[in-house]
Scaffold this active site. Structure first.
Site, mmCIF file in Angstrom:
data_model
loop_
_atom_site.group_PDB
_atom_site.id
_atom_site.type_symbol
_atom_site.label_atom_id
_atom_site.label_comp_id
_atom_site.label_asym_id
_atom_site.label_seq_id
_atom_site.Cartn_x
_atom_site.Cartn_y
_atom_site.Cartn_z
ATOM 1 N N ASP A 63 0.822 -1.211 0.000
ATOM 2 C CA ASP A 63 0.000 0.000 0.000
ATOM 3 C C ASP A 63 0.856 1.262 0.000
ATOM 4 O OD1 ASP A 63 0.830 -0.658 2.655
ATOM 5 O OD2 ASP A 63 -0.530 0.883 3.407
ATOM 6 N N GLU A 64 0.237 2.348 -0.401
ATOM 7 C CA GLU A 64 0.791 3.706 -0.297
ATOM 8 C C GLU A 64 2.228 3.818 -0.819
ATOM 9 O OE1 GLU A 64 -1.538 5.719 3.393
ATOM 10 O OE2 GLU A 64 0.060 4.332 3.978
ATOM 11 N N VAL A 65 2.473 3.257 -1.989
ATOM 12 C CA VAL A 65 3.805 3.373 -2.594
ATOM 13 C C VAL A 65 3.912 4.735 -3.279
ATOM 14 C CG1 VAL A 65 5.443 2.390 -4.220
ATOM 15 C CG2 VAL A 65 3.914 0.887 -2.924
#
Length: 533
Positions: A287-289
């Protein structure tokens, strides 16, 4: 088949159906939490004599004496049911029964103590099973380190609420407390402190064993390629160098996906992780790269052209994330290539958006976990448990086959503002609202006002289990099977005086005053646990 015996009476038990025949009485428990699928109780009651009460395996039970999980569960629940009779001398008199941990928890909530100290259980018939197979709680031990004892205490409360998966978000950007045998520098350089704020291999085995004895799986999460700043402190060349124009900026971004050494490192690390954590799944995050660092790096851009990815950095993440088990929803949202046996974890949005995500993921044929409505590290004024209780995990447009792909849900306790000092009162009993939604029949548990008296009663049970269990001053407190109404702490320069007043409704209060000497320089911290709803 199995039996319960108290004195000269024996009762049959078939799977999770309890038939307990009792003599007439007036008292009954408020209710069981989570609510069973079917429960019928009566004013009739039967006295339980702790010195004569014992469990025994039925002749048709699949397990018999010697099953470590069950044998330990019966010892543990004997002490919970009869707290004044937990001495070892009674264990030799106790014969054990094959029940699952969840049914033992239900039975323990049915037993009560009347005014003069005698134990009773009312005539009750229960048939029970969980609505969803995955009922989890996430603890974040990277943003604030949680001592092992705080984790074990949470596992106890999870068992009381019939959660069965401990999602251990063990590492993240702020710190890397997992002590790797293969890569010891990860914790030596990435933990908040290399000696005091780490989880050794022994600590991890202790948590796994403690959870196993309570019917709880431990699902480890090593989130990547983002959320890995702490990894880079102990593993050189793992993170992507960021650029400002044509020169390195001196900062680092996500894991570098273009180097063969990255995949060699990850394969070696996860081989170790798989051997340490016996669960069949590992949560790999995804997530949230933040793509900005990858975009700034000329070597990454050249690799993108070579692979034919163009300027679509979601394809680069897909290349990195090809082999996964459980991942956050971002991996699906980026239209990445995902193996069909992957479980997707929904964490974003208000009901309308996560319902749309449920519909899209299940339509694509993937199994899914729902966490978005149960981020209970967020707090608000009033009884916010009502919001968690009224969640409808299957309230999305889709076929019955799609809805079967929703395998459960999870309560998340992220650690930005949570550590061992406020974990328990923030988590319980608010998490128990989600526990009932994941265990019980939604049609029978849709009314929050009807649920409230049972949750209040369950909160008192949690207080009985946990009040003063780890007080700072080492003052011995006798655990009575009572509801705690008043606690008064008075401090002076040289002593601490504690007055405990407790009692049953309609019964004269029990009062106890304890006093102990403490050093003048000691900073005293109250460890009284208040669980609010």
């Amino acid at each position: 088949m199995s039996v319960v015996t108290s004195g000269r009476y024996t009762f049959p038990n078939y799977n999770l159906v309890f038939f307990i025949f009792l003599q007439l009485g007036l008292h009954s428990v408020e209710g069981v939490w989570p609510l069973p699928q079917s429960i019928t109780s009566s004013p009739e009651r039967y006295p339980l004599n702790p010195q004569a009460f014992y469990f025994t395996y039925g002749s048709q039970s699949a397990a018999q004496e010697g099953c470590s999980v069950l044998d330990e569960a019966f010892k543990r629940y004997f002490s919970l049911i009869f707290p004044d009779y937990s001495s070892g001398r009674f264990y030799s008199e106790v014969k054990f029964l094959q029940w699952k941990n969840e049914s033992l928890e239900t039975f323990s909530q049915l037993v009560y103590q009347e005014d003069f100290g005698s134990y009773y259980v009312n005539k009750t018939e229960i048939e029970d099973f969980p609505r969803f197979q995955f009922r989890g709680i996430l603890l974040d031990t990277s943003r604030h380190y949680l001592p092992v004892q705080a984790i074990l205490k949470t596992l106890d409360a999870m068992a009381f609420s019939k959660f069965n998966v401990f999602h251990w978000h063990i590492v993240d950007d702020p710190s890397f407390p997992y002590q790797s045998r293969t890569f010891p520098d990860l914790s030596a350089k990435g933990a908040f402190h290399p000696m005091t704020h780490i989880y050794t291999q022994l600590d991890v085995r202790r948590v796994i064993s403690y959870a196993r004895m309570r019917g709880i799986r431990v699902l480890p999460e090593f989130d990547s390629p983002g959320h890995t700043q702490s990894w880079g402190k102990g593993q050189s060349d793992l993170l992507t160098p960021c650029y400002s124009g044509s020169t390195p900026s001196g900062t680092f971004g996500p894991v570098n996906p273009i180097l063969p050494s990255t995949y060699k490192f990850m394969a070696t690390l996860f081989k170790e992780v798989s051997s340490v954590f016996p669960d069949s799944y590992i949560h790999l995050g995804g997530d949230e790269v933040n793509f900005s660092c990858w975009k700034s790096n000329p070597d990454v851009r050249a690799f993108m052209l070579k692979m034919g990815f163009g300027a679509d950095f979601t394809k680069l993440e897909a290349y990195y994330m090809e082999k996964t088990s459980i991942v956050w929803q971002d991996v699906f949202d980026y239209h990445e290539r995902i193996p069909k046996d992957t479980v997707l974890h929904i964490w974003k949005g208000v009901p309308a958006s996560y319902e749309a995500e449920l519909r899209a993921i299940t339509k694509a044929g993937y199994r899914v976990l729902l966490a978005a409505p149960w981020y209970i590290n967020h707090i608000s004024y009033g009884q916010d448990w009502r919001n968690y209780y009224t969640v409808q995990p299957l309230n999305f447009s889709g076929t019955e086959e799609q809805k079967k792909l929703v395998i459960g849900g999870e309560v998340c306790m992220w650690g930005e503002y949570v550590d061992a000092t406020n974990l328990t009162p923030r988590l319980w009993p608010r998490a128990s609202a989600a526990a009932e939604r994941l265990w019980s029949d939604e049609k029978q548990t849709s009314d929050v006002d009807k649920a409230f008296p049972r949750l209040k009663d369950f909160r008192c049970e949690l207080l009985r289990y946990f009040s003063f269990s780890d007080n700072a001053h080492g003052i011995p407190i006798t655990h009575h099977r009572t509801l705690f109404y008043e606690v008064c702490l008075t401090y002076t320069d040289a002593s601490v005086s504690l007055r405990l007043q407790a009692g049953y409704p309609g019964r004269a209060s029990l009062c106890r005053t304890l006093q102990t000497r403490v050093p003048r320089c000691l900073i005293i911290t109250d460890h009284v646990t208040f669980l609010s709803i």
